[in-house]
Motif scaffolding. Structure first.
Motif, short mmCIF file in Angstrom:
data_model
loop_
_atom_site.label_atom_id
_atom_site.label_comp_id
_atom_site.label_asym_id
_atom_site.label_seq_id
_atom_site.Cartn_x
_atom_site.Cartn_y
_atom_site.Cartn_z
N GLY A 1 39.15 -50.27 16.54
CA GLY A 1 38.80 -48.87 16.33
C GLY A 1 37.30 -48.65 16.26
O GLY A 1 36.77 -47.70 16.83
N LEU A 2 36.60 -49.55 15.57
CA LEU A 2 35.14 -49.45 15.50
C LEU A 2 34.53 -49.62 16.88
O LEU A 2 33.58 -48.91 17.25
CB LEU A 2 34.59 -50.51 14.54
CG LEU A 2 34.92 -50.30 13.06
CD1 LEU A 2 34.43 -51.50 12.25
CD2 LEU A 2 34.28 -49.01 12.53
N ALA A 3 35.07 -50.57 17.66
CA ALA A 3 34.55 -50.78 19.01
C ALA A 3 34.80 -49.56 19.89
O ALA A 3 34.00 -49.26 20.79
CB ALA A 3 35.19 -52.02 19.62
N ALA A 4 35.90 -48.85 19.64
CA ALA A 4 36.22 -47.67 20.45
C ALA A 4 35.28 -46.52 20.16
O ALA A 4 34.88 -45.79 21.08
CB ALA A 4 37.67 -47.24 20.20
N VAL A 5 34.90 -46.33 18.90
CA VAL A 5 34.05 -45.19 18.55
C VAL A 5 32.56 -45.54 18.55
O VAL A 5 31.73 -44.65 18.61
CB VAL A 5 34.46 -44.59 17.18
CG1 VAL A 5 35.88 -44.07 17.25
CG2 VAL A 5 34.28 -45.58 16.05
N ARG A 6 32.23 -46.84 18.46
CA ARG A 6 30.84 -47.27 18.53
C ARG A 6 30.72 -48.37 19.59
O ARG A 6 30.47 -49.54 19.28
CB ARG A 6 30.37 -47.80 17.16
CG ARG A 6 30.35 -46.76 16.05
CD ARG A 6 29.35 -45.63 16.29
NE ARG A 6 28.03 -46.15 16.57
CZ ARG A 6 27.25 -45.68 17.56
NH1 ARG A 6 27.67 -44.69 18.34
NH2 ARG A 6 26.06 -46.20 17.76
N PRO A 7 30.94 -48.02 20.86
CA PRO A 7 31.01 -49.04 21.92
C PRO A 7 29.70 -49.79 22.15
O PRO A 7 29.73 -50.88 22.75
CB PRO A 7 31.43 -48.23 23.16
CG PRO A 7 31.01 -46.82 22.86
CD PRO A 7 31.19 -46.66 21.38
N ASP A 8 28.58 -49.24 21.72
CA ASP A 8 27.30 -49.91 21.93
C ASP A 8 26.90 -50.80 20.76
O ASP A 8 25.85 -51.45 20.81
CB ASP A 8 26.19 -48.87 22.16
CG ASP A 8 26.43 -48.05 23.42
OD1 ASP A 8 27.02 -48.60 24.37
OD2 ASP A 8 26.05 -46.87 23.45
N ALA A 9 27.71 -50.84 19.73
CA ALA A 9 27.36 -51.62 18.53
C ALA A 9 27.95 -53.03 18.62
O ALA A 9 28.96 -53.27 19.27
CB ALA A 9 27.89 -50.92 17.28
N THR A 10 27.28 -53.96 17.93
CA THR A 10 27.84 -55.30 17.73
C THR A 10 28.19 -55.44 16.25
O THR A 10 27.71 -54.68 15.41
CB THR A 10 26.86 -56.39 18.15
OG1 THR A 10 25.66 -56.30 17.36
CG2 THR A 10 26.53 -56.28 19.62
N MET A 11 29.02 -56.43 15.95
CA MET A 11 29.53 -56.56 14.59
C MET A 11 29.43 -57.98 14.06
O MET A 11 29.49 -58.95 14.82
CB MET A 11 31.00 -56.12 14.54
CG MET A 11 31.22 -54.64 14.74
SD MET A 11 33.00 -54.24 14.75
CE MET A 11 33.20 -53.79 16.48
N ALA A 12 29.30 -58.05 12.74
CA ALA A 12 29.39 -59.31 12.00
C ALA A 12 30.49 -59.15 10.97
O ALA A 12 30.52 -58.15 10.24
CB ALA A 12 28.06 -59.64 11.32
N LEU A 13 31.40 -60.10 10.91
CA LEU A 13 32.48 -60.07 9.92
C LEU A 13 32.17 -61.10 8.84
O LEU A 13 31.95 -62.27 9.13
CB LEU A 13 33.83 -60.38 10.58
CG LEU A 13 34.61 -59.17 11.12
CD1 LEU A 13 33.79 -58.35 12.08
CD2 LEU A 13 35.92 -59.62 11.76
N LEU A 14 32.17 -60.63 7.59
CA LEU A 14 31.82 -61.47 6.45
C LEU A 14 33.05 -61.64 5.58
O LEU A 14 33.54 -60.67 4.99
CB LEU A 14 30.69 -60.82 5.64
CG LEU A 14 29.49 -60.27 6.43
CD1 LEU A 14 28.48 -59.63 5.48
CD2 LEU A 14 28.84 -61.35 7.27
N GLY A 15 33.58 -62.85 5.48
CA GLY A 15 34.81 -63.09 4.75
C GLY A 15 34.59 -63.87 3.48
O GLY A 15 34.15 -65.03 3.52
N TYR A 16 34.86 -63.23 2.34
CA TYR A 16 34.69 -63.88 1.06
C TYR A 16 36.03 -64.42 0.57
O TYR A 16 37.02 -63.68 0.53
CB TYR A 16 34.11 -62.90 0.04
CG TYR A 16 34.16 -63.39 -1.39
CD1 TYR A 16 33.58 -64.59 -1.74
CD2 TYR A 16 34.81 -62.66 -2.37
CE1 TYR A 16 33.64 -65.06 -3.06
CE2 TYR A 16 34.88 -63.11 -3.69
CZ TYR A 16 34.29 -64.32 -4.01
OH TYR A 16 34.36 -64.79 -5.31
#
Length: 355
Positions: A223-238
């Motif tokens: 969903g984030l990729a669909a609405v912010r297609p130009d953004a990249t992401m980092a996933l932080l898992g605690y």
């Protein structure tokens, strides 16, 4: 607490028998909870996209076709669905969740902030955004671990502020602002979109809750990729949150360039390569963290595999020597919090990295 988990895992080696019952059963099917109001949504004569199965990109396309008035009408009629609808415009989800939180009453009514997810049922689910997600070019998604509930999301597990996912996410944003203009296009999503285990016990040693969480996380990221297609992401898992990310990893889009696991009991695999992701994989484990005693096994439904901070796992290591215990990775000023912020903003944990 860790002795309970350690004992439970050790028992697997000597108790592989039918009498062991469901504790030793293989992980069950992931059960993702439908959003509030889904029955009425599905009964709507307009054949609205199913929030459980529709591709978030198709959701975005459908909602774009309704126009502003049509979207607002849907949010007003079905706030529980629209607020949690992956692929819906960010502002529309904020508006729907504000309405749903007002309707839920205390302690949620009047809660300030921007929310991509809100569901007060059961343990509760919530995702709060820090920063301007509508303009973000870089997005960090923080996935908390065991003991977290909607009820302690802001006050912290056990009433300890340093264990509050909301304050941890805000701390990452504030740390990012040290880098000046680089933080202008940065946002943090603190996502508690699954039922976390109560603590470090046998449910935390199983993958069932993590599997359900992984299903929901895959949809959130899509969903984030669909609405912010130009953004990249980092996933932080605690902690157990890293297990959720590990089980989701191979289904995440290429927009996810970095995955960081810290205080992790394992990510469901023996090596970083087995995650099946193109993202850089990072890991840290404090020498003072009780997680260092957790066996790196997966056997008959128990355990999460090799510790990601084990050199044999193959992750990029980042510093956590200054972390006092399992709870302090995101405490302000720790080496781990600084490294995680740099990974979140730049995809690199080196201190010399600057905009």
């Amino acid at each position: 607490m860790p002795r309970r988990l350690l004992s439970g895992l050790a028992a697997v080696a000597v108790a592989l028998a039918p009498a062991a019952g469901t504790v030793l059963a293989a992980p069950g099917a992931a059960e993702v909870v439908p959003p509030p109001g889904i029955e009425a949504w599905r009964a709507d004569a307009r054949h609205l996209p199913d929030p459980m199965t529709a591709d978030p990109a198709d959701v975005r396309w459908f909602l774009d076709g309704l126009g502003p008035d049509g979207r607002r009408e849907l949010a007003a009629a079905y706030p529980g669905v629209v607020g949690n609808l992956d692929g819906a415009p960010v502002g529309l989800r904020y508006e729907a969740n504000r309405q749903a939180m007002r309707a839920a009453g205390e302690p949620y009514a009047g809660r300030e902030g921007d929310f991509l997810l809100f569901d007060p049922r059961g343990q509760g689910r919530v995702a709060q955004v820090f920063g301007d997600l509508t303009a973000a070019r870089r997005i960090a998604v923080l996935v908390p671990g065991a003991g977290n509930r909607a009820g302690n999301f802001w006050r912290g597990v056990g009433g300890r502020a340093l264990r509050s996912p909301a304050l941890q996410g805000l701390g990452i944003l504030e740390e990012a602002r040290r880098y000046g203009t680089a933080a202008n296009g940065f946002a943090v999503v603190v996502w508690l979109g699954y039922d976390a285990p109560d603590g470090i016990d046998l449910p935390a040693a199983r993958e069932d809750l993590a599997r359900a969480g992984a299903e929901a996380l895959v949809r959130l990221v899509a969903g984030l990729a669909a609405v912010r297609p130009d953004a990249t992401m980092a996933l932080l898992g605690y902690s157990y949150g890293s297990t959720v990310i590990g089980l989701a990893a191979r289904r995440l889009p290429a927009a996810v360039t970095d995955i960081a696991a810290f205080g992790s009991p394992g990510m469901g695999v023996a090596t970083a390569a087995e995650l099946g992701t193109t993202a850089r994989v990072w890991a840290a484990l404090s020498p003072h963290d009780v997680m260092r005693f957790v066996p790196g096994v997966r056997l008959s439904g128990l355990g999460h595999g090799r510790q990601p901070a084990d050199p044999a796992f193959g992750a990029r290591r980042f510093a956590a020597d200054g972390v006092a215990d399992h709870d302090h990775y995101l405490a302000l000023g720790t080496d781990a919090q600084e490294s995680l912020t740099r990974i979140a903003v730049f995809g690199d944990d080196r201190p010399e990295v600057r905009p």
